[in-house]
Design a protein around this motif. Structure first.
Motif, PDB file in Angstrom:
ATOM      1  N   GLU A   1       0.824  -1.438  -0.063  1.00  0.00           N
ATOM      2  CA  GLU A   1      -0.037  -0.002  -0.085  1.00  0.00           C
ATOM      3  C   GLU A   1       0.826   1.297  -0.158  1.00  0.00           C
ATOM      4  O   GLU A   1       0.445   2.149  -0.703  1.00  0.00           O
ATOM      5  CB  GLU A   1      -0.898  -0.024   1.210  1.00  0.00           C
ATOM      6  CG  GLU A   1      -2.112  -1.215   1.085  1.00  0.00           C
ATOM      7  CD  GLU A   1      -1.774  -2.573   1.296  1.00  0.00           C
ATOM      8  OE1 GLU A   1      -0.338  -2.567   1.946  1.00  0.00           O
ATOM      9  OE2 GLU A   1      -2.338  -3.370   0.799  1.00  0.00           O
ATOM     10  N   GLU A   2       1.952   1.182   0.818  1.00  0.00           N
ATOM     11  CA  GLU A   2       2.686   2.425   0.516  1.00  0.00           C
ATOM     12  C   GLU A   2       3.355   2.488  -0.671  1.00  0.00           C
ATOM     13  O   GLU A   2       3.412   3.798  -1.177  1.00  0.00           O
ATOM     14  CB  GLU A   2       4.033   2.184   1.844  1.00  0.00           C
ATOM     15  CG  GLU A   2       3.460   2.313   3.186  1.00  0.00           C
ATOM     16  CD  GLU A   2       4.422   1.912   4.356  1.00  0.00           C
ATOM     17  OE1 GLU A   2       4.408   2.304   5.541  1.00  0.00           O
ATOM     18  OE2 GLU A   2       5.452   1.117   3.836  1.00  0.00           O
ATOM     19  N   LEU A   3       3.895   1.434  -1.248  1.00  0.00           N
ATOM     20  CA  LEU A   3       4.543   1.523  -2.507  1.00  0.00           C
ATOM     21  C   LEU A   3       3.540   1.927  -3.604  1.00  0.00           C
ATOM     22  O   LEU A   3       3.993   2.909  -4.482  1.00  0.00           O
ATOM     23  CB  LEU A   3       5.109   0.248  -2.781  1.00  0.00           C
ATOM     24  CG  LEU A   3       6.282  -0.390  -2.035  1.00  0.00           C
ATOM     25  CD1 LEU A   3       6.650  -1.761  -2.285  1.00  0.00           C
ATOM     26  CD2 LEU A   3       7.520   0.534  -2.316  1.00  0.00           C
ATOM     27  N   LEU A   4       2.355   1.603  -3.390  1.00  0.00           N
ATOM     28  CA  LEU A   4       1.280   1.902  -4.434  1.00  0.00           C
ATOM     29  C   LEU A   4       0.969   3.430  -4.246  1.00  0.00           C
ATOM     30  O   LEU A   4       0.897   4.073  -5.575  1.00  0.00           O
ATOM     31  CB  LEU A   4      -0.270   1.209  -4.359  1.00  0.00           C
ATOM     32  CG  LEU A   4      -1.369   1.421  -5.368  1.00  0.00           C
ATOM     33  CD1 LEU A   4      -0.778   1.227  -6.624  1.00  0.00           C
ATOM     34  CD2 LEU A   4      -2.388   0.626  -4.964  1.00  0.00           C
ATOM     35  N   GLU A   5       0.906   4.153  -3.087  1.00  0.00           N
ATOM     36  CA  GLU A   5       1.004   5.429  -2.932  1.00  0.00           C
ATOM     37  C   GLU A   5       1.942   6.308  -3.651  1.00  0.00           C
ATOM     38  O   GLU A   5       1.626   7.335  -4.287  1.00  0.00           O
ATOM     39  CB  GLU A   5       0.584   5.626  -1.428  1.00  0.00           C
ATOM     40  CG  GLU A   5       0.353   7.225  -1.013  1.00  0.00           C
ATOM     41  CD  GLU A   5      -0.859   7.756  -1.892  1.00  0.00           C
ATOM     42  OE1 GLU A   5      -1.159   8.996  -1.993  1.00  0.00           O
ATOM     43  OE2 GLU A   5      -1.767   6.988  -2.182  1.00  0.00           O
ATOM     44  N   LYS A   6       3.253   5.707  -3.301  1.00  0.00           N
ATOM     45  CA  LYS A   6       4.330   6.276  -4.022  1.00  0.00           C
ATOM     46  C   LYS A   6       4.102   6.368  -5.861  1.00  0.00           C
ATOM     47  O   LYS A   6       4.403   7.378  -6.251  1.00  0.00           O
ATOM     48  CB  LYS A   6       5.622   5.799  -3.488  1.00  0.00           C
ATOM     49  CG  LYS A   6       5.885   5.736  -2.213  1.00  0.00           C
ATOM     50  CD  LYS A   6       7.244   5.257  -1.572  1.00  0.00           C
ATOM     51  CE  LYS A   6       7.491   4.844  -0.322  1.00  0.00           C
ATOM     52  NZ  LYS A   6       7.487   6.369   0.181  1.00  0.00           N
ATOM     53  N   ASN A   7       3.646   5.365  -6.233  1.00  0.00           N
ATOM     54  CA  ASN A   7       3.336   5.140  -7.631  1.00  0.00           C
ATOM     55  C   ASN A   7       2.245   6.245  -8.189  1.00  0.00           C
ATOM     56  O   ASN A   7       2.726   6.799  -9.040  1.00  0.00           O
ATOM     57  CB  ASN A   7       2.943   3.721  -7.912  1.00  0.00           C
ATOM     58  CG  ASN A   7       3.225   3.365  -9.479  1.00  0.00           C
ATOM     59  OD1 ASN A   7       3.168   2.068  -9.825  1.00  0.00           O
ATOM     60  ND2 ASN A   7       3.120   4.344 -10.260  1.00  0.00           N
ATOM     61  N   ARG A   8       1.267   6.347  -7.246  1.00  0.00           N
ATOM     62  CA  ARG A   8       0.321   7.463  -7.535  1.00  0.00           C
ATOM     63  C   ARG A   8       0.728   8.851  -7.718  1.00  0.00           C
ATOM     64  O   ARG A   8       0.503   9.815  -8.345  1.00  0.00           O
ATOM     65  CB  ARG A   8      -0.775   7.339  -6.341  1.00  0.00           C
ATOM     66  CG  ARG A   8      -1.579   6.149  -6.639  1.00  0.00           C
ATOM     67  CD  ARG A   8      -3.020   6.123  -5.912  1.00  0.00           C
ATOM     68  NE  ARG A   8      -3.947   5.143  -6.060  1.00  0.00           N
ATOM     69  CZ  ARG A   8      -3.965   4.176  -5.251  1.00  0.00           C
ATOM     70  NH1 ARG A   8      -3.252   4.137  -3.981  1.00  0.00           N
ATOM     71  NH2 ARG A   8      -4.832   2.844  -5.134  1.00  0.00           N
ATOM     72  N   LYS A   9       1.690   8.986  -6.515  1.00  0.00           N
ATOM     73  CA  LYS A   9       2.136  10.401  -6.342  1.00  0.00           C
ATOM     74  C   LYS A   9       3.336  10.922  -7.035  1.00  0.00           C
ATOM     75  O   LYS A   9       3.532  12.092  -7.630  1.00  0.00           O
ATOM     76  CB  LYS A   9       2.627  10.771  -4.986  1.00  0.00           C
ATOM     77  CG  LYS A   9       1.492  10.743  -3.605  1.00  0.00           C
ATOM     78  CD  LYS A   9       2.115  10.869  -2.476  1.00  0.00           C
ATOM     79  CE  LYS A   9       2.463  12.099  -2.256  1.00  0.00           C
ATOM     80  NZ  LYS A   9       2.761  12.439  -0.739  1.00  0.00           N
ATOM     81  N   TYR A  10       4.096   9.687  -7.463  1.00  0.00           N
ATOM     82  CA  TYR A  10       5.522  10.152  -8.092  1.00  0.00           C
ATOM     83  C   TYR A  10       5.979   9.647  -9.562  1.00  0.00           C
ATOM     84  O   TYR A  10       6.757  10.265 -10.231  1.00  0.00           O
ATOM     85  CB  TYR A  10       6.565  10.026  -7.233  1.00  0.00           C
ATOM     86  CG  TYR A  10       6.459  10.344  -5.889  1.00  0.00           C
ATOM     87  CD1 TYR A  10       6.437  11.867  -5.393  1.00  0.00           C
ATOM     88  CD2 TYR A  10       6.355   9.539  -4.740  1.00  0.00           C
ATOM     89  CE1 TYR A  10       6.185  12.228  -4.555  1.00  0.00           C
ATOM     90  CE2 TYR A  10       6.323  10.018  -3.302  1.00  0.00           C
ATOM     91  CZ  TYR A  10       6.018  11.462  -2.979  1.00  0.00           C
ATOM     92  OH  TYR A  10       5.850  11.912  -1.920  1.00  0.00           O
ATOM     93  N   LEU A  11       5.194   8.447  -9.758  1.00  0.00           N
ATOM     94  CA  LEU A  11       5.753   7.738 -11.107  1.00  0.00           C
ATOM     95  C   LEU A  11       4.811   7.833 -12.240  1.00  0.00           C
ATOM     96  O   LEU A  11       3.650   7.527 -11.896  1.00  0.00           O
ATOM     97  CB  LEU A  11       6.138   6.319 -10.583  1.00  0.00           C
ATOM     98  CG  LEU A  11       6.789   5.685 -11.753  1.00  0.00           C
ATOM     99  CD1 LEU A  11       8.159   6.033 -12.208  1.00  0.00           C
ATOM    100  CD2 LEU A  11       6.946   4.013 -11.429  1.00  0.00           C
TER     101      LEU A  11
END
Length: 449
Positions: free
Chosen positions: A6-16
């Motif tokens: 979930e933390e990694l997915l949120e980083k995908n949403r915000k940055y990648l």
């Protein structure tokens, strides 16, 4: 430090911003986040394993986490990670250049490094253009390519491409090219022989009319990859070469997708015994580890750039990481594996072993055609088998099949409604059988609900 999915997915949403990806659709699902790989499988951030059936976009021949390749990088790290090739050289780049000249078609004698397949294509195009300028024939400045072609995503590479879905948006950015038809008997109103002859006649007519303006012809040898895994009839490429020679046009072959054993030969142009003037390779060159690509040329092309400073023949092109030591070192180790494991012979055996499985898939109600050369395979989905009517592109059936395959433990990507199957070349018969079982199930569940 570890992170939850979930933390990694949120980083995908915000940055990648992922390539070739509609982010709204991607983020609406539970997208894959890969954490590790071993052999022909990868593992995601939640611990689930998947077969890597598209070899991480067609570039991993030996499987993930191969010890010999890991060791080659570590050993080179103990020496130096990178130094420029602009005005100097380095040991791994020299050794790899020699090795590549030894294994590629005899006509190719010089190696120019870059860092991606698209860049290697750009270099080849610019070489062909400047070659004629240096030879005192600046009017020969147009590139000839094939309809439905794909050669990469940079502006020059897109200019010689021909897939509307990828390229039409950028139409006003592109330089002019001439295009001729690719021989695809399935979509030709006649026999395969008539299709080939029609395409050759069209090509020769184009050369009769415009050879004095054409610098070179670029072609994907034996298979149009991103265009839908379209197989070239045997002998056609050799006749293209003959026409290029007859009309004094350079022949450029794009082996970025087909090279290094994928089609059952080390390079696809070997199927027809072709000797190109310029050849581009990438993807599998480093075993799928680091971004290194190469443009190889004949001595004749190289010599047109060789002269005194005052003659202004220098080829002014280069990349910061050109000839990177780490990449060249791992490429040398990868070529060692090709020799030690007899990888090309293994591909030939496996491609024959899976033919019955592919023939079974071809009998499915919504499979129009299975196209194969070596371990380069495309499975075309159709709405109606009898008429071979295609699905409406809005249905995205190919994407749906690939999503279902992910649920079942297999990763691949579609080319519209052509499902690609491009497994690592090291895959065993047992692994390939299991992969095709999953793919067949996914096709059936999506197309025969």
């Amino acid at each position: 430090m570890t992170h939850t999915y979930e933390e990694l997915l949120e980083k995908n949403r915000k940055y990648l911003w992922n390539p070739f990806t509609q982010m709204k659709t991607y983020l609406a699902d539970e997208p894959l986040i890969i954490a590790s790989g071993q052999g022909v499988k990868v593992t995601d951030a939640r611990g689930k394993e998947y077969y890597d059936a598209n070899a991480s976009v067609w570039l991993n021949p030996h499987g993930h986490n191969r010890q010999e390749l890991n060791d080659a990088i570590i050993e080179q790290l103990g020496q130096i990670a990178h130094s420029t090739l602009l005005g100097s050289a380095n040991i791994p780049a020299l050794l790899l250049a020699e090795r590549l000249v030894q294994i590629t078609p005899e006509r190719l004698q010089k190696v120019f490094y870059s860092d991606s397949g698209a860049a290697s294509v750009e270099i080849g195009l610019k070489m062909a253009y400047q070659y004629w300028n240096n030879k005192g024939r600046p009017e020969k400045c147009t590139l000839l390519t094939m309809k439905n072609a794909y050669h990469g995503d940079t502006v020059g590479a897109v200019s010689v491409g021909g897939i509307d879905g990828f390229h039409k948006t950028f139409e006003k950015l592109l330089f002019h090219t001439e295009k001729v038809s690719y021989p695809y008997p399935y979509r030709f109103n006649g026999t395969a022989e008539e299709c080939v002859q029609a395409c050759l006649t069209e090509l020769e007519q184009k050369l009769i009319e415009k050879a004095d303006q054409i610098a070179g012809m670029i072609i994907e040898p034996m298979v149009q990859g991103a265009g839908g895994m379209i197989m070239m009839p045997a002998g056609f490429l050799k006749q293209v070469e003959a026409l290029c020679r007859k009309y004094d046009v350079l022949m450029l072959v794009d082996e970025v997708a087909t090279g290094f054993g994928r089609t059952g030969k080390m390079f696809a142009c070997e199927h027809d015994g072709v000797q190109p003037d310029i050849m581009m390779v990438g993807k599998k060159l480093t075993g799928g580890y680091l971004p290194v690509a190469v443009t190889l040329t004949s001595d004749e092309v190289y010599d047109a750039f060789y002269g005194e400073h005052r003659e202004r023949k220098t080829f002014y092109h280069g990349h910061s990481y050109t000839g990177n030591q780490l990449g060249c070192a791992v490429a040398l180790a990868s070529l060692d594996i090709y020799e030690k494991d007899q990888t090309v012979a293994h591909v030939q055996r496996m491609s024959e072993a899976i033919k019955p499985l592919l023939q079974e898939i071809e009998t499915l109600d919504h499979v129009g055609e299975v196209r194969q050369l070596g371990l380069m395979i495309g499975i075309e989905l159709v709405a109606d088998k009898a008429s071979r009517r295609m699905y409406d592109w809005m249905e995205a059936r190919g994407a749906s099949v690939c999503r279902r395959a992910v649920d079942l433990g297999l990763l691949t990507r579609p080319l519209d409604d052509v499902v690609t199957f491009m497994p690592p070349l090291v895959s065993t018969q047992e692994e390939l059988t299991d992969m095709l079982r999953i793919l067949r199930q996914a096709i059936q569940e999506v197309t025969e609900p």
